[in-house]
Design an enzyme around this catalytic site. Structure first.
Site, PDB file in Angstrom:
ATOM      1  N   ARG A  56       0.839  -1.204   0.000  1.00  0.00           N
ATOM      2  CA  ARG A  56       0.000   0.000   0.000  1.00  0.00           C
ATOM      3  C   ARG A  56       0.872   1.250   0.000  1.00  0.00           C
ATOM      4  O   ARG A  56       0.464   2.315  -0.432  1.00  0.00           O
ATOM      5  CB  ARG A  56      -0.965   0.004   1.208  1.00  0.00           C
ATOM      6  CG  ARG A  56      -1.856   1.232   1.274  1.00  0.00           C
ATOM      7  CD  ARG A  56      -3.160   0.992   2.032  1.00  0.00           C
ATOM      8  NE  ARG A  56      -2.943   0.479   3.364  1.00  0.00           N
ATOM      9  CZ  ARG A  56      -2.600   1.213   4.432  1.00  0.00           C
ATOM     10  NH1 ARG A  56      -2.432   2.516   4.305  1.00  0.00           N
ATOM     11  NH2 ARG A  56      -2.427   0.658   5.612  1.00  0.00           N
ATOM     12  N   TYR A 109     -14.372  16.401 -16.628  1.00  0.00           N
ATOM     13  CA  TYR A 109     -14.780  15.006 -16.478  1.00  0.00           C
ATOM     14  C   TYR A 109     -15.785  14.900 -15.319  1.00  0.00           C
ATOM     15  O   TYR A 109     -15.556  15.444 -14.237  1.00  0.00           O
ATOM     16  CB  TYR A 109     -13.538  14.143 -16.219  1.00  0.00           C
ATOM     17  CG  TYR A 109     -13.875  12.752 -15.782  1.00  0.00           C
ATOM     18  CD1 TYR A 109     -14.713  11.944 -16.544  1.00  0.00           C
ATOM     19  CD2 TYR A 109     -13.369  12.229 -14.593  1.00  0.00           C
ATOM     20  CE1 TYR A 109     -15.047  10.664 -16.132  1.00  0.00           C
ATOM     21  CE2 TYR A 109     -13.693  10.950 -14.178  1.00  0.00           C
ATOM     22  CZ  TYR A 109     -14.534  10.175 -14.956  1.00  0.00           C
ATOM     23  OH  TYR A 109     -14.867   8.911 -14.545  1.00  0.00           O
ATOM     24  N   ASP A 181      -5.074  17.629 -15.379  1.00  0.00           N
ATOM     25  CA  ASP A 181      -5.399  16.251 -15.751  1.00  0.00           C
ATOM     26  C   ASP A 181      -4.982  16.094 -17.216  1.00  0.00           C
ATOM     27  O   ASP A 181      -5.597  16.670 -18.115  1.00  0.00           O
ATOM     28  CB  ASP A 181      -6.902  16.019 -15.561  1.00  0.00           C
ATOM     29  CG  ASP A 181      -7.311  14.582 -15.867  1.00  0.00           C
ATOM     30  OD1 ASP A 181      -6.607  13.904 -16.636  1.00  0.00           O
ATOM     31  OD2 ASP A 181      -8.365  14.155 -15.349  1.00  0.00           O
TER      32      ASP A 181
END
Ligand SMILES: Cc1ncc(COP(=O)(O)O)c(C=O)c1O
Length: 394
Positions: A56, A109, A181
Site C-alpha cells: 500500500r 470530467y 489532468d
C-alpha cells in the site's frame, strides 16, 4: 525437520537472484516485504530509506512505473494509484483544506463533479465551476480561499482546451496551485509541468494502459507535492496494484506509436463526419474549426490532438442513441484511450452527475456523443461512423 507446510511456505517464498536483467519489469505480486529490524520497518514506512515494506506504501513494480512516468512527464517524482480518481482525490486533498476552495472547468470530467458533490462537500471543500477556456474568467474567480485551479489539457468530453501557461501565470501571482489532468493528451502529446503546472494527474486506465484492461492513476510533480499527495493516497487506501503497474509499463512502450495513430485517425474521421449527413458539429482540437485550434497547435506535439471527438448529431438525444445502436466497428462502452473505438453518451454515462443546465454551461448537449477513436483501419471507422450518423431513411 519442520513439517511439510512449514517447508512448503519457506520454499515457495524464496525469490531467486536474477543475474541477468530481465527485459520486462517483474510483477512483484506481494503485499509485504521481509525486514531485518523494527528500525528498518519504521524508516521504510516513513520513506526515510530506500526499499519497500508494504505494497500500500510502495512496491518495486510500482516504482518502475513511477520512474518511467516521471521521466516521460519531466517530473521530479511520481506516485501511482488505484485509479485516476484516486489520483485526483489525492491531489485535491493535499492542496485544499476544509473551508477552502478549488476552481474546476465548466467542461470537466464528470468524476470530478462526483468527487466535489459526494466527497469534497463533506470535507467542507467547495468547487467553483469556471469557463477555463478564458484566463480572465479564471482570474476573476480567484478569491482569498482559492487554493487550487484544476485544468484538463483537453477536456472530457467537449475537447475544449485551457491555456495552461497563461493560467499558471495568473495563479502563481496569487499563490494558487495549478494541477492538470493530462489523461486525454498523454505524456506524449503534452507535458503540463513544462508549461508551469505544479501537478499532473493521469488516469493510466486510458491511453497509458491503452488496451482497456487496467484501472490506474498517477500523480506527478515536485518531490514535496507528490509526497503530500502520496500521504493522502496511502492513508485513504487508494494504492496501485503490481499487475496493473506492469501492464501500464507495457503500454508505455507503444504509447507514441498509438498516439500518432489515434491522432491521425481521429482527424480523418472528424473531417469525414463533419461533411456527413446527420452531423451538426464535430469537435477535435486538430480541426481548424476548433475554438482552441491555435492553442492546440502551440501546446500539443506537432499539433496532434489524440483520439477524442465530440460529435453533435442533428436530432439530439434520440439521434445519439440511434448512433450508438447502429455501430458495427465502434463499440458502445464508456472509457477511452483503447485499441477499440469506444463511443458513449456523456449525458447518461461519464457526465450523468450534471443537470441539463450544468451540461449546457459546460458546452455539452444531451445529444452529444463522445468518440474515442481506436487503432482500427481509419477507412473502416469512417464508413461505420458515417453510416451510424446518417438520418433515418437515408
Ligand atoms: C479525463 C479523465 N480524468 C480522470 C478519469 C478517472 O479515471 P479512472 O476511471 O481511472 O478513475 C477519467 C475517466 O474517465 C477521465 O476521463
Amino acid at each position: 525437520m519442520p513439517g511439510f507446510s512449514t517447508r512448503a511456505i519457506r520454499a515457495a517464498s524464496k525469490a531467486p537472484a536474477a543475474p541477468q536483467v530481465p527485459i520486462n519489469v517483474p510483477i512483484y505480486q506481494t503485499s509485504t516485504f521481509e525486514v531485518g529490524s523494527a528500525q528498518e520497518l519504521a524508516e521504510l514506512l516513513e520513506f526515510a530509506r530506500p526499499g519497500h515494506s508494504y505494497s500500500r506504501y510502495s512496491n518495486p513494480t510500482h516504482q518502475a512505473l513511477e520512474e518511467a512516468l516521471a521521466e516521460l512527464e519531466g517530473a521530479e517524482a511520481c506516485h501511482i494509484t488505484a485509479s485516476g480518481m484516486a489520483a485526483v482525490h489525492g491531489v485535491v486533498l493535499s492542496t485544499v483544506r476544509s473551508g477552502e476552495q478549488l476552481i474546476v472547468p465548466r467542461a470537466v470530467y464528470g468524476g470530478m463533479v462526483g468527487l466535489a458533490n459526494a466527497v469534497l462537500d463533506r470535507s467542507g471543500i467547495t468547487a467553483v465551476a469556471v469557463d477555463t477556456t478564458n484566463p480572465e474568467s479564471v482570474a476573476d474567480a480567484i478569491g482569498d480561499q482559492t487554493r487550487l485551479i484544476w485544468l484538463e489539457t483537453i477536456s472530457n468530453p467537449t475537447t475544449a482546451m485551457a491555456d495552461i501557461a497563461a493560467i499558471v501565470e495568473i495563479a502563481h501571482r496569487r499563490g494558487v496551485v495549478v494541477a492538470v489532468d493530462n489523461t486525454f493528451a498523454s505524456p506524449y502529446l503534452c507535458n503540463p509541468l513544462a508549461l508551469g503546472a505544479d501537478l499532473v494527474v493521469h488516469s493510466t486506465t486510458k491511453y497509458i494502459g491503452g488496451h482497456s484492461d487496467i484501472t490506474g492513476g498517477a500523480i506527478l510533480g515536485s518531490a514535496a507535492r507528490v509526497a503530500a499527495a502520496r500521504k493522502i493516497v496511502i492513508n485513504a487506501g487508494g494504492n496501485a496494484a503490481p499487475l496493473e503497474a506492469f501492464l501500464a509499463l507495457r503500454g508505455l512502450k507503444t504509447l507514441a506509436l498509438r498516439m500518432e495513430r489515434h491522432s491521425s485517425s481521429a482527424l480523418a474521421v472528424a473531417e469525414a463526419l463533419q461533411a456527413a449527413p446527420g452531423v451538426e458539429r464535430v469537435r477535435h482540437p486538430a480541426m481548424s474549426t476548433h475554438p482552441q485550434h491555435a492553442l492546440a497547435q502551440r501546446t500539443l506535439r506537432r499539433g496532434m490532438a489524440g483520439g477524442m471527438l465530440a460529435l453533435e448529431l442533428a436530432g439530439g438525444r434520440q439521434a445519439g442513441e440511434r448512433f450508438l445502436e447502429r455501430l458495427r466497428v465502434g463499440v458502445h462502452a464508456t472509457s477511452l484511450g483503447s485499441a477499440e473505438t469506444l463511443c458513449s453518451h456523456p449525458a447518461s454515462s461519464s457526465h450523468r452527475q450534471l443537470s441539463d443546465a450544468e451540461l449546457a454551461l459546460g458546452g455539452l448537449t444531451s445529444g452529444m456523443v463522445r468518440v474515442s477513436i481506436g487503432l482500427e483501419d481509419p477507412e473502416d471507422l469512417i464508413a461505420d461512423l458515417v453510416a451510424a450518423a446518417a438520418p433515418t431513411g437515408s
